[in-house]
Design an enzyme around this catalytic site. Structure first.
Site, PDB file in Angstrom:
ATOM      1  CG  HIS A 155      -2.004  -1.055   1.141  1.00 32.94           C
ATOM      2  ND1 HIS A 155      -3.329  -0.757   0.924  1.00 32.94           N
ATOM      3  CD2 HIS A 155      -1.938  -2.409   1.216  1.00 32.94           C
ATOM      4  CE1 HIS A 155      -4.033  -1.882   0.883  1.00 32.94           C
ATOM      5  NE2 HIS A 155      -3.212  -2.898   1.073  1.00 32.94           N
ATOM      6  CG  ASP A 364      -0.365   9.166   0.995  1.00 37.07           C
ATOM      7  OD1 ASP A 364      -0.466   7.929   1.066  1.00 37.07           O
ATOM      8  OD2 ASP A 364      -0.971   9.942   1.761  1.00 37.07           O
TER       9      ASP A 364
HETATM   10  P1  ADP Z   1      -3.351   6.215   5.278  1.00 38.26           P
HETATM   11  O1  ADP Z   1      -3.668   4.836   4.797  1.00 38.26           O
HETATM   12  O2  ADP Z   1      -1.892   6.586   5.192  1.00 38.26           O
HETATM   13  O3  ADP Z   1      -3.906   6.534   6.625  1.00 38.26           O
HETATM   14  P2  ADP Z   1      -5.294   7.142   3.277  1.00 38.26           P
HETATM   15  O4  ADP Z   1      -5.675   8.528   2.906  1.00 38.26           O
HETATM   16  O5  ADP Z   1      -4.982   6.249   2.124  1.00 38.26           O
HETATM   17  O6  ADP Z   1      -4.073   7.253   4.281  1.00 38.26           O
HETATM   18  O7  ADP Z   1      -6.477   6.460   4.076  1.00 38.26           O
HETATM   19  C1  ADP Z   1      -7.009   7.030   5.249  1.00 38.26           C
HETATM   20  C2  ADP Z   1      -8.405   6.454   5.504  1.00 38.26           C
HETATM   21  O8  ADP Z   1      -8.748   6.660   6.866  1.00 38.26           O
HETATM   22  C3  ADP Z   1      -9.473   7.146   4.677  1.00 38.26           C
HETATM   23  O9  ADP Z   1     -10.437   6.215   4.256  1.00 38.26           O
HETATM   24  C4  ADP Z   1     -10.059   8.162   5.661  1.00 38.26           C
HETATM   25  O10 ADP Z   1     -11.410   8.478   5.397  1.00 38.26           O
HETATM   26  C5  ADP Z   1      -9.912   7.454   6.999  1.00 38.26           C
HETATM   27  N1  ADP Z   1      -9.692   8.453   8.072  1.00 38.26           N
HETATM   28  C6  ADP Z   1      -8.748   9.398   8.117  1.00 38.26           C
HETATM   29  N2  ADP Z   1      -8.872  10.185   9.210  1.00 38.26           N
HETATM   30  C7  ADP Z   1      -9.929   9.732   9.882  1.00 38.26           C
HETATM   31  C8  ADP Z   1     -10.593  10.131  11.105  1.00 38.26           C
HETATM   32  N3  ADP Z   1     -10.235  11.198  11.820  1.00 38.26           N
HETATM   33  N4  ADP Z   1     -11.648   9.389  11.506  1.00 38.26           N
HETATM   34  C9  ADP Z   1     -12.062   8.320  10.775  1.00 38.26           C
HETATM   35  N5  ADP Z   1     -11.499   7.932   9.620  1.00 38.26           N
HETATM   36  C10 ADP Z   1     -10.444   8.610   9.166  1.00 38.26           C
END
Ligand code: ADP
Length: 457
Positions: A155, A364
């Site tokens: 990922h 990212d």
């Molecule tokens: P990573 O996998 O590095 O965290 P991504 O952007 O690919 O980054 O995925 C993050 C996921 O987590 C997304 O689906 C997002 O909606 C969810 N997310 C991020 N912040 C929050 C939060 N504060 N509360 C709930 N879900 C979150």
């Protein structure tokens, strides 16, 4: 049809906890379709010998979770996974630190995963392993005699070999990866980094077809599978949530100002200090924005056992406090900084209500928040996305306002451009982006990967 067995470090367990993280969100959406077994760590550590997996069934998904030895968890998870591999894969070597015991614990935990998974496997299962925590798992399973198709999906970015060589023992990671039948990455660039790495280490014997190679006596498929989202699911959730009372109350609180929204795990790779500085620069350069915008940033803490994550948390709290102290008016606070997880429902509603989505990671693997922001928009009156060129999502979402996250002034200009973008232009950009998301949604991701794995094996 064969059963899908998905394996990841953490399992988004139905009994608790929100899935904040691209892997959990993506994998759950992928498993929802045809069901299967999801195996991984349940989030608990134990002092003695970890017991047999705990198995829970919800709908068509079986969740099998194990505990980890207390003593190994720290070095495997915080150490090797998040102090060695994470910064290395994100080209942030300032955060990289190596210790032999990290590496030893990583091996032991992967061996434990294999031993605990083995009794649950059936002959015709197809196994799909996820992410950098579990690179050696296929090699462990093969040693135990497992001949099933095993695929791997990374990922995060796969680094160039010159960067990978920073890691003592990196060669074992390359050797371990070769035990998978399919090795999937987010982008073609990651694939190139991997095959070039094999080649420069003398581990690539032949290119058989465009994505098939012979390496150390095995045939492997190496291909890009950029992860997508459940576009309709996000769209519907966002529409419903935005019409609800919570979002209405939140918007009332903005007193007519436009919402600028950031949603990230609290992680140094997400470029949050730079983003805060960009917003501050915006307020200085374009003073009229002070009466027009409110920036809301969600950042739930993650990996709190790692020092760098504690540091960045403190840095951001200070920065938000300083900016608010400097610019706030009795009826306006420029930054609302929320340091915990919220329901997806609420986040999607806010995304739909936000005129500007800010997604500016320093690097990212993909970034699902950028995709969710686009899918959450009202097609008639969409907001504008300001997106880092260094997020791989920018390859598909090139109709966003693209910025370099290291260029604070450039980001401020990007936000200003988004704030003043005419509706017609916002719609055109939205149309281009939503089409890209539909072409490659979460179903396409899962289907393409699993078809490739079945063919390869
Ligand atoms: P990573 O996998 O590095 O965290 P991504 O952007 O690919 O980054 O995925 C993050 C996921 O987590 C997304 O689906 C997002 O909606 C969810 N997310 C991020 N912040 C929050 C939060 N504060 N509360 C709930 N879900 C979150």
């Amino acid at each position: 049809m064969s059963r899908l067995v998905a394996v990841s470090n953490r399992v988004a367990h139905p009994k608790g906890g929100r899935a904040a993280g691209g892997l959990a969100v993506g994998l759950l959406a992928a498993l929802n379709e045809n069901g299967g077994l999801w195996f991984g760590w349940g989030g608990k550590t134990s002092h003695g010998q970890p017991s047999a997996p705990e198995i829970v069934r919800r709908g068509n998904i079986e969740y099998a979770t194990i505990d980890l030895y207390e003593a190994d968890f720290e070095d495997y998870y915080n150490g090797y996974s998040n102090i060695c591999l994470w910064p290395l894969c994100h080209y942030m070597l300032g955060f990289f630190r190596f210790e032999r015991r990290f590496q030893d614990a990583y091996k032991r935990v992967n061996n434990l995963f294999a031993r605990k998974l083995l009794p649950l496997l059936k002959d015709d299962d197809i196994i799909w392993v996820h992410d950098y925590h579990l690179i050696p798992l296929a090699a462990e399973l093969r040693r135990a005699g497992v001949a099933n198709p095993i695929g791997f999906f990374l990922h995060v970015p796969f680094p160039n070999i010159d960067v990978l060589r920073t890691l003592p023992g990196y060669i074992n990671l390359l050797r371990d990866l070769i035990h998978y039948d399919v090795i999937g990455f987010q982008t073609a660039n990651d694939c190139r980094n991997f095959t070039e790495g094999l080649s420069r280490e003398g581990m690539l014997q032949a290119k058989l077809e465009h994505d098939r190679f012979r390496s150390s006596g095995r045939e492997i498929t190496v291909a890009p599978f950029p992860i997508g989202i459940d576009v309709d699911g996000v769209m519907q959730m966002a529409e419903k949530s935005a019409a609800g009372a919570t979002i209405a109350r939140t918007l009332d609180g903005l007193a007519g100002r436009d919402l600028v929204l950031g949603v990230d795990r609290l992680d140094y790779s997400k470029g949050l200090p730079e983003r805060f500085r960009a917003f501050e620069t915006l307020l200085v350069r374009y003073p009229e924005t002070r009466s027009r915008l409110v920036y809301m940033q969600f950042a739930p803490p993650s990996r709190t056992g790692v020092r760098a994550y504690q540091d960045i948390r403190e840095e951001l709290e200070r920065a938000a406090g300083n900016i608010n102290g400097r610019f706030a008016e009795p009826d306006w606070i420029p930054i609302r900084y929320l340091n915990r997880g919220f329901s997806r429902n609420m986040l999607m509603g806010l995304m739909r209500s936000a005129k500007i989505g800010l997604v500016t990671p320093l690097r990212d693997g993909m970034n699902l928040v950028a995709k969710e922001y686009v899918a959450a928009q009202d097609p008639k009156l969409p907001g504008a996305l300001v997106l880092s060129r260094l997020a791989c999502a920018a390859a598909e979402l090139d109709a966003a306002v693209l910025v370099n996250p290291f260029d604070v002034e450039g980001m401020a200009d990007g936000i200003q451009q988004a704030a003043n973008m005419p509706v017609k232009e916002r719609r055109e950009r939205y149309e281009a982006m939503i089409q890209a998301l539909r072409r490659n949604d979460i179903d396409a991701w899962r289907t393409r990967f699993l078809e490739t794995l079945e063919n390869a094996a």
